[in-house]
Design a protein around this motif. Structure first.
Motif, mmCIF file in Angstrom:
data_model
loop_
_atom_site.group_PDB
_atom_site.id
_atom_site.type_symbol
_atom_site.label_atom_id
_atom_site.label_comp_id
_atom_site.label_asym_id
_atom_site.label_seq_id
_atom_site.Cartn_x
_atom_site.Cartn_y
_atom_site.Cartn_z
ATOM 1 N N GLN A 223 -2.897 -9.917 3.259
ATOM 2 C CA GLN A 223 -2.436 -9.226 2.068
ATOM 3 C C GLN A 223 -3.085 -10.240 0.927
ATOM 4 O O GLN A 223 -3.802 -11.004 1.236
ATOM 5 N N CYS A 224 -2.458 -9.898 -0.093
ATOM 6 C CA CYS A 224 -2.900 -10.713 -1.459
ATOM 7 C C CYS A 224 -1.802 -11.001 -2.398
ATOM 8 O O CYS A 224 -0.737 -10.315 -2.054
ATOM 9 N N GLY A 225 -1.984 -11.873 -3.158
ATOM 10 C CA GLY A 225 -0.964 -12.413 -4.032
ATOM 11 C C GLY A 225 -1.635 -13.119 -5.069
ATOM 12 O O GLY A 225 -2.736 -14.100 -4.940
ATOM 13 N N GLU B 146 1.848 -3.737 1.892
ATOM 14 C CA GLU B 146 2.365 -3.817 0.391
ATOM 15 C C GLU B 146 2.486 -2.288 -0.191
ATOM 16 O O GLU B 146 1.510 -1.979 -1.035
ATOM 17 N N ALA C 240 5.275 -5.763 -1.577
ATOM 18 C CA ALA C 240 4.297 -6.396 -1.936
ATOM 19 C C ALA C 240 4.712 -8.164 -2.007
ATOM 20 O O ALA C 240 3.523 -8.965 -1.770
ATOM 21 N N SER C 241 5.946 -8.413 -2.179
ATOM 22 C CA SER C 241 6.440 -10.033 -2.012
ATOM 23 C C SER C 241 5.536 -10.508 -1.121
ATOM 24 O O SER C 241 5.983 -10.069 -0.093
ATOM 25 N N ASP C 242 4.934 -11.655 -1.657
ATOM 26 C CA ASP C 242 4.015 -12.315 -0.405
ATOM 27 C C ASP C 242 5.063 -12.805 0.636
ATOM 28 O O ASP C 242 4.631 -12.718 1.913
HETATM 29 CA CA CA Z 1 1.610 -9.878 -1.541
#
Ligand code: CA
Ligand code: CA
Ligand code: CA
Ligand code: CA
Ligand code: CA
Lengths: 518, 518
Positions: A282-284, A316, A412-414
């Protein structure tokens, strides 16, 4: 993608031949009047990671990046301009009605053989990358007492069992004061169930309950392989059973912890094929480089892992939603495409119920980093998925069952994404960031990839991988992909520790509970 | 209420002269054939805290407890039977359309003068009962690093500043990955703002942000008295500002913590009138005794506090909803009654959106404890509010502004209710329990009251007050009320510590976020 040869001269990156904007890569940006190698002149100052128009863009023109429309010019944009949010009308989200399903030609996949790591094999066949005692909880009421016990156990017991990496409490805010019979309650409940079964926890549960909570242990742990053959007293303790108050609770919980530590301490790492990895990506805190360096490198490494037979998850919902028309063709079957659409549709309706403004997905950090809207962000986010076919969709809280590239449907919330990927069986986590975050999880190692060298240099003891080497020309995308692939095997084997592990930094789990609280 | 004289003879309690059921109080229950003092014979075994029918109840009869209908007999129930959930049809919730507003005669209130406690006076006039350094956060991303810093600060710095009680991180799961522009987002945002202003935190904020989160510090801390006159660098640090990675972050955060500790350490307790108390009351894990012992005792003490001029809050929407027709008449004005109705209506619609089954509010523990349904539970819960007029309604996340009895609208969830009462300015918390919970909060002392002597004896080092003394005849309700009132002053002054404080047990804050995550 062309590599940039000279560090100081004005440089931009154009990712696709159709693109009519480029991304400025110079750390200090470029000044008005700067001339790029190809003769393009910046007509105004443009910060790093922001977009420059490569030709005149008359009002109404499609603005194209990643070969995709990220917006329409709201007014005439002269060649060499800084293209900002104010210049763009966002395209509407692709409707879900007429998407192409499983139409992309399946790429030829050459199996990648002989890659292994050292892991802890579990009774159910899954493999842990760490050997952790995880203590499940039915309800937040027990957290204060359990945290006290875990602190004592780490100090007094853990040193006696050197093969065990850690003792963790699986705390959460669910379990009581919640609408436990609401239709959506199934999501947090199955998440908690599957968290208990994460491969890094060694296969047998230990559950601490209160006694009077709505989420009773029998509902959290319905009879299955996990508790089969165990007596309830071996895996479950309710605080309200204590006849000796707090002192009695502490004594009892520590005794149960030590029993489990004895068993876990007998486990040894063994050589396992790379196909036993379950990677969550994932990304943040993305920036415009996320889609140029870190995420495409993850995509390259993901293709390698898929070729090696592993399970690879990207996630996400809100970040892939605007690129869904690029994903449904890649589904391996129409059923998988339908499952993708079903998850997007469910999430659309969930957001509608809360009257959500779609443009608010992009954070202030995203915008500062040059990402103008969710469409542009989506293209960069999807780059993580590489080019493999999507073979399965995992609903929130469910466990992944299919090797290959999975879409694990999560917010998408980490923290919610990480929690749901843990429930899906993740034993290794990789996280890309353009702005920088100290994110960590207690249950699995988290590898953090920075999108720019500047970030990696600014946070040398938090960022594990510098994907900025791609833009500085030190490594090709392919070389970076192979480096990450090798890092997966090293970290999974315990040969390398991530910085978050080293500092023992981790964030709390957060359950996805779309149902009301009561 | 009659007191029971003989500990072992079969006993029941009837709370109101209209009641046609009584509650068995014997610890072991009563056996079939047991005869009560008044000649009533139990026709079957009845467990403690469950109901016995005091006369024949033909099918359709109103079953009455607290002088209120708690259900209708589904079949003939002979005199002396165990009245269970299976025997009762639940009454419908009172509709909100035709409620009496501010119609009850205002009880005559004799001011109670001369009662004081020793507290920490804040610049805004509020008073702390503890002297705590609270560190606000904009987003969960910072939690891992901040927890690390707080642990170090407690070990290395706190001992140098003996007048400071604790250092706490105000962690939460909000701030990013959330629909920050959704209409309901105002609730978690103002909750975080007001948590920073809790009287126990000494009046100046210290905020740790990441940098790229959706909830920017300016939105969390809009210019007001809290930050007025302070330079941003004195109250705010964004981790992404660190040019020296994790090591630089830790150094900077510890330096900011020490600056605040120096200021807080100068504070001294001073004598304050009892009117500076802001009490939050709630219950968790109720049983049938909650409404007989603990909650009426809190109600008596609440009336004393109101007479002394204090702010007293009761809460828990879902538990008072079925008794709303008993509250609207007690509103001091029709505006206050309308505000009560507005909060109930909002919550009804919130639950409807999630398709919530109303009967599911009663927990397995409630049912085991003899509470058959939410109506019966509501009557017991409302007993906490005593008999004072309701002078104000506090919406979720808002700060209470009116002295006297307030209804602070919150979910019943122990952790969300506690968090919202903290945001409302609570400096003292009392919690009643029939089944037992080790609940605690880091920000304020929590006094725990058990409903039965058996519970207090079972958990002597967790339960602070044994309200079972009322049923055993050791204290009258009035005496217990005065004892609790005196305990408020002692705990507020720091002369007495609660068991949760002694063991340093606390639960995490949980924000009420009715808006979607993204
Ligand atoms: Ca994220
Ligand atoms: Ca992201
Ligand atoms: Ca309650
Ligand atoms: Ca409660
Ligand atoms: Ca926590």
């Amino acid at each position: 993608m062309e590599l940039i040869q000279h560090r100081d001269s004005p440089r931009y990156i154009r990712l696709h031949e159709r693109d009519n904007v480029g991304v400025v890569v110079n750390a200090q940006g470029v000044a008005a009047g700067s001339r790029f190698d190809d003769g393009l002149e910046a007509v105004e100052g443009i910060p790093q990671s922001h977009k420059v128009s490569l030709c005149d863009l008359p009002e109404g023109t499609e603005v194209i990046r990643y070969g995709q429309v990220i917006g329409y010019a709201l007014k005439d944009i002269p060649k060499g301009s800084w293209v900002t949010e104010q210049h763009l009308r966002m395209p509407s989200a692709p409707t879900l009605d007429n998407l192409p399903k499983a139409t992309a030609p399946a790429p030829e996949i050459t199996p990648l053989e002989g890659y292994t790591f050292e892991g802890f094999r579990n009774p159910d066949g899954s493999v842990g990358t760490r050997n952790i005692l995880g203590i499940s909880t039915t309800v937040q009421c027990v957290a204060g007492v359990l945290n006290h016990c875990v602190t004592l156990a780490r100090q007094q017991l853990l040193p006696k069992y050197p093969n065990v990496d850690d003792i963790i409490a699986i705390n959460h805010s669910y379990g009581c004061g919640v609408a436990i019979n609401a239709p959506d309650a199934i999501i947090p409940i199955r998440t908690l169930f599957n968290l208990s079964r994460n491969p890094n926890l060694g296969g047998h549960p230990l559950v601490i309950g209160l006694g009077c909570e709505k989420l009773q242990p029998e509902q959290l742990m319905p009879g299955d392989a996990l508790t089969e053959g165990l007596e309830e007293k071996d895996w479950l303790y309710r605080l309200q059973e204590s006849g000796e108050g707090f002192a009695g609770i502490v004594k009892q919980v520590l005794a149960m912890i030590e029993e489990r530590l004895k068993v876990l301490n007998e486990r040894k790492r063994e050589t396992c094929p790379a196909s036993d990895l379950v990677l969550g990506m994932q990304c943040g805190g993305s920036d415009a480089f996320s889609g140029i360096t870190a995420n495409p490198a993850l995509g390259y490494a993901a293709d390698l892992l898929v070729r090696a037979g592993a399970t690879v998850m990207f996630s996400e919902n809100t970040e892939v939603r605007d690129g869904i028309h690029l994903l449904t063709p890649r589904a391996s079957t129409t059923e998988v495409a339908d499952a993708l659409i079903r998850e997007m549709d469910w999430y659309d309706r969930y957001l509608d119920r809360g009257v959500v403004d779609r443009s608010a997905n992009t954070t202030p950090g995203n915008k500062k980093g040059g990402l103008n809207n969710i469409v542009e962000k989506a293209m960069g986010s999807i780059a993580k998925s590489g080019s493999s076919p999507i073979v399965a969709v995992v609903s929130p809280g469910e466990r992944a069952k299919t090797k290959g590239l999975n879409f694990c449907a999560t917010p998408a919330s980490d923290f919610i994404c990480g929690t749901l990927q843990l429930a899906a069986g993740m034993n290794l986590h990789i996280f890309t960031t353009g702005r920088g975050t100290p994110y960590g999880l207690a249950m699995v190692p988290v590898i953090k990839v920075g999108t720019r060298t500047q970030l990696a240099e600014q946070w040398p003891d938090l960022i594990d991988v510098d994907a900025g080497k791609i833009t500085s020309g030190q490594l090709s995308l392919e070389e970076m992909g192979w480096e990450i692939f090798q890092l997966y095997l090293d970290v999974a084997s315990g040969r390398k520790k991530t910085w978050a592990e080293y500092h023992k930094l981790h964030n709390d789990l957060v359950l996805f509970n779309p149902a009301p609280v009561t």
